[in-house]
Design a protein around this motif. Structure first.
Motif, short mmCIF file in Angstrom:
data_model
loop_
_atom_site.label_atom_id
_atom_site.label_comp_id
_atom_site.label_asym_id
_atom_site.label_seq_id
_atom_site.Cartn_x
_atom_site.Cartn_y
_atom_site.Cartn_z
N MET A 1 89.67 -101.05 -2.52
CA MET A 1 88.84 -102.22 -2.23
C MET A 1 87.47 -101.78 -1.72
SD MET A 1 89.55 -105.33 0.42
CE MET A 1 88.46 -104.60 1.61
N GLU A 2 86.45 -102.51 -2.12
CA GLU A 2 85.11 -102.19 -1.64
C GLU A 2 84.83 -102.79 -0.28
OE1 GLU A 2 83.28 -102.31 -6.06
OE2 GLU A 2 82.73 -103.90 -4.65
N VAL A 3 84.37 -101.96 0.64
CA VAL A 3 83.95 -102.49 1.94
C VAL A 3 82.45 -102.76 1.91
CG1 VAL A 3 83.89 -102.03 4.41
CG2 VAL A 3 85.76 -101.15 3.03
N VAL A 4 81.75 -101.89 1.16
CA VAL A 4 80.30 -102.01 1.07
C VAL A 4 79.90 -101.96 -0.41
CG1 VAL A 4 78.09 -100.88 1.62
CG2 VAL A 4 79.99 -100.77 3.26
N LYS A 5 79.04 -102.86 -0.80
CA LYS A 5 78.49 -102.79 -2.16
C LYS A 5 76.98 -103.03 -2.10
CE LYS A 5 79.16 -104.66 -6.81
NZ LYS A 5 79.32 -103.33 -7.45
N LEU A 6 76.23 -102.01 -2.44
CA LEU A 6 74.77 -102.12 -2.44
C LEU A 6 74.30 -102.12 -3.89
CD1 LEU A 6 73.99 -99.32 0.19
CD2 LEU A 6 74.27 -101.76 0.62
N THR A 7 73.44 -103.07 -4.23
CA THR A 7 72.91 -103.12 -5.58
C THR A 7 71.39 -103.11 -5.55
OG1 THR A 7 74.82 -104.50 -6.13
CG2 THR A 7 73.10 -104.32 -7.80
N ASP A 8 70.82 -102.02 -6.05
CA ASP A 8 69.37 -101.91 -6.22
C ASP A 8 68.61 -102.27 -4.94
OD1 ASP A 8 67.22 -101.19 -7.72
OD2 ASP A 8 67.03 -103.11 -8.77
N VAL A 9 69.03 -101.65 -3.85
CA VAL A 9 68.48 -101.99 -2.54
C VAL A 9 67.19 -101.22 -2.26
CG1 VAL A 9 68.86 -101.75 -0.05
CG2 VAL A 9 70.67 -102.68 -1.52
N THR A 10 66.16 -101.98 -1.95
CA THR A 10 64.87 -101.39 -1.56
C THR A 10 64.48 -101.91 -0.19
OG1 THR A 10 64.12 -101.08 -3.84
CG2 THR A 10 62.39 -101.35 -2.18
N ARG A 11 63.97 -101.00 0.64
CA ARG A 11 63.46 -101.43 1.95
C ARG A 11 62.07 -100.83 2.14
NH1 ARG A 11 61.39 -103.54 5.98
NH2 ARG A 11 62.46 -103.80 7.98
N VAL A 12 61.10 -101.70 2.21
CA VAL A 12 59.73 -101.27 2.43
C VAL A 12 59.32 -101.68 3.84
CG1 VAL A 12 57.32 -101.49 1.66
CG2 VAL A 12 59.19 -101.59 -0.01
N TYR A 13 58.90 -100.70 4.64
CA TYR A 13 58.37 -101.00 5.97
C TYR A 13 56.87 -101.11 5.83
CZ TYR A 13 62.77 -99.26 8.02
OH TYR A 13 64.07 -99.05 8.38
N LYS A 14 56.30 -102.10 6.51
CA LYS A 14 54.86 -102.29 6.41
C LYS A 14 54.28 -102.28 7.82
CE LYS A 14 51.82 -105.03 3.59
NZ LYS A 14 51.60 -106.26 2.85
N ILE A 15 53.40 -101.35 8.05
CA ILE A 15 52.66 -101.36 9.33
C ILE A 15 51.19 -101.44 8.99
CG2 ILE A 15 52.16 -100.13 11.47
CD1 ILE A 15 54.84 -98.74 11.21
N GLY A 16 50.57 -102.58 9.26
CA GLY A 16 49.18 -102.78 8.84
C GLY A 16 49.09 -102.67 7.33
N GLN A 17 48.22 -101.80 6.88
CA GLN A 17 48.04 -101.62 5.43
C GLN A 17 49.01 -100.59 4.85
OE1 GLN A 17 45.64 -103.45 3.66
NE2 GLN A 17 45.63 -104.50 5.63
N VAL A 18 49.70 -99.91 5.73
CA VAL A 18 50.53 -98.78 5.27
C VAL A 18 51.95 -99.22 4.94
CG1 VAL A 18 51.39 -96.47 5.84
CG2 VAL A 18 49.17 -97.24 6.72
N GLU A 19 52.36 -98.96 3.71
CA GLU A 19 53.72 -99.27 3.29
C GLU A 19 54.53 -98.00 3.14
OE1 GLU A 19 53.91 -101.62 -0.22
OE2 GLU A 19 53.30 -103.45 0.83
N THR A 20 55.74 -98.03 3.69
CA THR A 20 56.66 -96.91 3.48
C THR A 20 57.88 -97.42 2.74
OG1 THR A 20 55.97 -95.93 5.58
CG2 THR A 20 57.99 -95.08 4.59
N ARG A 21 58.14 -96.83 1.60
CA ARG A 21 59.31 -97.21 0.82
C ARG A 21 60.49 -96.35 1.30
NH1 ARG A 21 59.68 -100.25 -4.12
NH2 ARG A 21 57.55 -100.87 -3.67
N ALA A 22 61.15 -96.83 2.32
CA ALA A 22 62.21 -96.02 2.95
C ALA A 22 63.43 -95.89 2.05
CB ALA A 22 62.61 -96.63 4.29
#
Ligand code: ATP
Ligand code: MG
Length: 230
Positions: free
Chosen positions: A1-22
């Protein structure tokens, strides 16, 4: 059984003009009973991924399903309920509460879960025994070594019988013996109860215990390998 299922997960942190694609388009499933290490260089996205799995943060895009529940539609309270019922954390920023004893720290999540006093006491003592900390039940964190504190944190994470335990650098600051001991406790629990574990770590001592090692690099999964016979 799946406990976790991630599909195409993107997390972008934005501080001011700066974006980090974590995280950049991560898809992965974690099956019940897996003992998974997330590894990869500093900044590769391990903690970010754990925070998304733990419903402490939400993805910029993509889907996160925990114990069959899609988390995107949940409000703050619903996410808190999902965490409370399903997930245990061993994170540095969830450090033990300094004014409470080891016993009281472990009891905390049970107070929130509506167990009566006798049930709580039995459960806390069983947990402290499991991590070899009965004798230290009355000590506050500052009266315990780093390894002892970590063991109490593990006991606290287990208190509500979560299906899934997330640990960020669980052996950081532990010497060889304490690090091994903490890992042995978690491995035993995994084997005895089928609890699913996900670790973020740099520590070869943790990786050695893993049944699966997922390597992140620059926010993508570079490698995903399962060990046989573990
Ligand atoms: N709250 C935040 N705001 C902005 N940027 C962040 C934030 N948290 C993490 N980052 C950035 O996202 C990227 C991934 O960070 P993350 O903490 O997930 O890495 P990690 O793999 O856990 O690293 P480490 O091994 O050093 O703990 C890094 O570039 C980091 O600087
Ligand atoms: Mg990290």
């Amino acid at each position: 059984m799946e406990v976790v299922k991630l599909t195409d997960v993107t997390r972008v942190y934005k501080i001011g003009q700066v974006e980090t694609r974590a995280l950049n388009g991560v898809s992965m499933d974690i099956q019940s009973g897996e003992f998974t290490s997330l590894v990869g260089p500093s900044g590769s996205g391990k903690t970010t991924l754990l925070q998304l799995i733990g419903c402490l943060d939400q993805p910029t895009s993509g889907k996160v399903i925990i114990a069959g529940k899609e988390t995107a539609g949940l409000n703050r309270n619903q996410r808190a309920d999902l965490r409370k019922g399903t997930i245990g954390f061993v994170f540095q920023f969830f450090a033990l509460i300094p004014t409470l004893t080891a016993y009281e720290n472990v009891e905390m999540p049970l107070l929130l879960n509506g167990k009566n006093a006798a049930q709580r006491k039995q459960r806390v003592m069983d947990l402290l025994e499991g991590v070899g900390m009965i004798e230290r039940a009355r000590n506050r964190p500052d009266q315990l070594s780093g390894g002892q504190q970590q063991r109490v944190a593990v006991a606290r994470a287990l208190a509500t019988d979560p299906k899934l335990i997330l640990a960020d650098e669980p052996t950081a600051n532990l010497d060889t013996e304490n690090g091994e001991q903490v890992m042995e406790i978690m491995k035993k629990l995994n084997q005895d109860t089928g609890t699913t574990f996900v670790f973020a770590t740099h520590d070869p001592r943790v990786i050695k215990y893993a049944s699966r090692v997922v390597t992140l690099k620059d926010g993508v999964i570079e490698k995903d390998s399962r060990a046989n016979g573990k």
